[in-house]
Design an enzyme around this catalytic site. Structure first.
Site, mmCIF file in Angstrom:
data_model
loop_
_atom_site.group_PDB
_atom_site.id
_atom_site.type_symbol
_atom_site.label_atom_id
_atom_site.label_comp_id
_atom_site.label_asym_id
_atom_site.label_seq_id
_atom_site.Cartn_x
_atom_site.Cartn_y
_atom_site.Cartn_z
ATOM 1 C CE LYS A 108 -14.215 75.607 -73.377
ATOM 2 N NZ LYS A 108 -13.298 76.079 -72.238
ATOM 3 C CB THR B 58 -7.491 67.150 -75.243
ATOM 4 O OG1 THR B 58 -8.367 65.834 -74.544
ATOM 5 C CG2 THR B 58 -7.267 67.104 -76.484
ATOM 6 N N GLY C 246 -6.393 69.299 -69.816
ATOM 7 C CA GLY C 246 -6.309 71.052 -69.588
ATOM 8 C C GLY C 246 -6.344 71.676 -71.413
ATOM 9 C CB THR C 247 -7.525 72.017 -73.963
ATOM 10 O OG1 THR C 247 -9.070 71.063 -73.450
ATOM 11 C CG2 THR C 247 -6.567 70.919 -74.967
ATOM 12 N N GLY C 248 -9.077 73.687 -71.735
ATOM 13 C CA GLY C 248 -10.357 74.601 -71.108
ATOM 14 C C GLY C 248 -9.503 75.809 -70.288
ATOM 15 C CB CYS C 249 -6.782 74.796 -67.845
ATOM 16 S SG CYS C 249 -7.801 73.666 -66.365
HETATM 17 N N1 LIG Z 1 -8.142 68.245 -81.120
HETATM 18 C C1 LIG Z 1 -8.400 70.053 -81.453
HETATM 19 N N2 LIG Z 1 -7.083 69.727 -82.281
HETATM 20 C C2 LIG Z 1 -7.685 71.610 -82.307
HETATM 21 N N3 LIG Z 1 -7.689 71.984 -80.795
HETATM 22 C C3 LIG Z 1 -8.792 72.057 -80.149
HETATM 23 C C4 LIG Z 1 -9.168 70.309 -80.442
HETATM 24 N N4 LIG Z 1 -9.289 69.910 -79.487
HETATM 25 C C5 LIG Z 1 -9.864 70.820 -78.406
HETATM 26 N N5 LIG Z 1 -9.315 71.171 -78.882
HETATM 27 C C6 LIG Z 1 -9.341 73.664 -78.495
HETATM 28 O O1 LIG Z 1 -9.052 73.491 -77.751
HETATM 29 C C7 LIG Z 1 -9.489 74.636 -76.357
HETATM 30 C C8 LIG Z 1 -10.160 73.997 -75.419
HETATM 31 O O2 LIG Z 1 -11.476 73.223 -75.829
HETATM 32 P P1 LIG Z 1 -11.804 72.576 -74.914
HETATM 33 O O3 LIG Z 1 -13.855 72.232 -75.703
HETATM 34 O O4 LIG Z 1 -11.443 70.666 -75.383
HETATM 35 O O5 LIG Z 1 -12.502 72.389 -73.550
HETATM 36 P P2 LIG Z 1 -13.185 71.929 -72.540
HETATM 37 O O6 LIG Z 1 -13.929 71.076 -72.611
HETATM 38 O O7 LIG Z 1 -13.443 73.266 -71.163
HETATM 39 O O8 LIG Z 1 -11.166 71.649 -72.048
HETATM 40 P P3 LIG Z 1 -10.827 70.626 -70.967
HETATM 41 O O9 LIG Z 1 -11.588 69.271 -71.284
HETATM 42 O O10 LIG Z 1 -9.345 70.932 -69.407
HETATM 43 O O11 LIG Z 1 -12.228 70.538 -69.181
HETATM 44 C C9 LIG Z 1 -10.941 74.750 -78.385
HETATM 45 O O12 LIG Z 1 -10.417 76.074 -78.330
HETATM 46 C C10 LIG Z 1 -10.980 73.797 -78.746
HETATM 47 O O13 LIG Z 1 -11.012 74.552 -80.395
HETATM 48 C C1 LIG Z 2 -7.643 71.207 -61.047
HETATM 49 C C2 LIG Z 2 -8.456 71.660 -61.882
HETATM 50 N N1 LIG Z 2 -9.120 72.284 -62.956
HETATM 51 C C3 LIG Z 2 -9.680 72.045 -64.095
HETATM 52 C C4 LIG Z 2 -9.781 71.348 -64.618
HETATM 53 C C5 LIG Z 2 -10.222 70.218 -66.023
HETATM 54 O O1 LIG Z 2 -10.001 70.241 -67.139
HETATM 55 C C6 LIG Z 2 -8.741 69.286 -63.848
HETATM 56 N N2 LIG Z 2 -8.712 68.619 -64.271
HETATM 57 N N3 LIG Z 2 -8.394 70.211 -63.071
#
Ligand SMILES: Nc1ncnc2c1ncn2[C@@H]1O[C@H](COP(=O)(O)OP(=O)(O)OP(=O)(O)O)[C@@H](O)[C@H]1O
Ligand SMILES: Cc1ncc(CO)c(N)n1
Length: 268
Positions: free
Chosen positions: A173, A204, A206-209
């Site tokens: 990502k 943002t 929880g975007t990764g989850c």
């Molecule tokens: N501002 C944005 N606009 C559109 N898509 C986004 C944006 N920010 C993140 N994404 C998308 O959201 C998804 C999650 O990516 P991100 O890199 O934020 O994950 P992460 O860092 O693992 O998240 P977390 O912060 O929950 O650990 C990816 O598909 C990314 O391209």
């Molecule tokens: C419980 C939990 N899992 C994953 C993340 C990552 O965003 C978080 N902030 N909290």
């Protein structure tokens, strides 16, 4: 109805972890189940405390699910300790679980550490080889590949290296660090960019989850991995684009945004 299991941590503020997974899977039309690895006392500004499940109790939750409603896909999120990772890997091998998506959660958006340092190696050895796809962000991919990732070219090289080392597909990502909404999928020796439209939303949490749960939901519904990723990106764009603004830090997304028109057909 297709079913999915989230093995992850609880987020008391409801935007990430198990709570994000339940909302995402439900909105993506699959029946959602959970095995909770840890409770976190957390809000949009940070994680205050973590209470892990015992390995035995985590195993009991996974058994209870698999012996009754066998999941069509499994998503794994926050698992902070080696002993918990080992239990998950053993159970998934014993049950021959299908469509495993691993989000290698190491650090929360707020900066709090969610994976103990010694557990990284266990995650690499035990869980990644079981995964259909692993979904690291840039800092996580730097740790998994042992490479610094500064450019798009570095992303390609790191994704290929992780895939070849652990024998799973990799969705790297770009979010936060490199060209925001664009992610790179390396699977079966081929690479593919997924170009999302960057949404100007600072919330943002929880975007990764959410992305990994949406991918698992789509795999549960029978989509091949590239289509599962495309649909998951459409879902997260909808949830970010709804511009919910809650809390004092980086707030949660609107998982239950209005699904209408063409978009509703995409997601279902
Ligand atoms: N501002 C944005 N606009 C559109 N898509 C986004 C944006 N920010 C993140 N994404 C998308 O959201 C998804 C999650 O990516 P991100 O890199 O934020 O994950 P992460 O860092 O693992 O998240 P977390 O912060 O929950 O650990 C990816 O598909 C990314 O391209
Ligand atoms: C419980 C939990 N899992 C994953 C993340 C990552 O965003 C978080 N902030 N909290």
């Amino acid at each position: 109805m297709r079913t999915a299991l989230s093995i992850a941590g609880s987020d008391s503020c409801g935007g990430a972890g198990i709570q994000a997974d339940l909302k995402t899977m439900t909105m993506n039309g699959v029946y959602a189940m959970t095995a909770v690895t840890a409770l976190t006392a957390q809000n949009t500004t940070g994680v205050r405390a973590i209470q892990e499940a015992t390995p035995e109790f985590l195993g009991q939750q996974i058994d209870a699910v698999f012996e009754d409603i066998f999941p069509d896909a499994v998503k794994i999120g926050m698992v902070s300790a080696s002993e918990l990772i080992r239990v998950i890997a053993k159970k998934l091998r014993d049950y021959e679980a299908k469509h495993i998506v691993v989000d290698p959660v190491m650090v929360a958006t707020s900066g709090s550490v969610l994976l103990k340092t010694d557990a990284v190696e266990t995650l690499e050895k035990e869980l990644l080889p079981l995964a259909e796809v692993v979904t690291p962000n840039i800092p996580e991919a730097e740790i998994l590949s042992g490479m610094a990732i500064k450019t798009k070219e570095d992303m390609l090289a790191a994704a290929e290296k992780i895939s070849k080392t652990y024998g799973c597909a990799v969705l790297l990502k770009g979010g936060h660090s490199i060209n925001d909404a664009n992610d790179y999928l390396y699977a079966n020796g081929e690479g593919h960019w997924f170009e999302g439209k960057r949404i100007d939303n600072p919330n943002t949490h929880g975007t990764g989850c959410t992305l990994s749960s949406a991918i698992a939901s789509n795999l549960a519904k029978g989509y091949e991995l590239p289509e599962a990723v495309k649909r998951a990106k459409d879902y997260i764009s909808g949830a970010l684009g709804a511009m919910l603004d809650l809390g004092k830090g980086s707030g949660p997304m609107k998982h239950a945004f209005d699904l209408t028109g063409e978009f509703a057909k995409e997601v279902r």
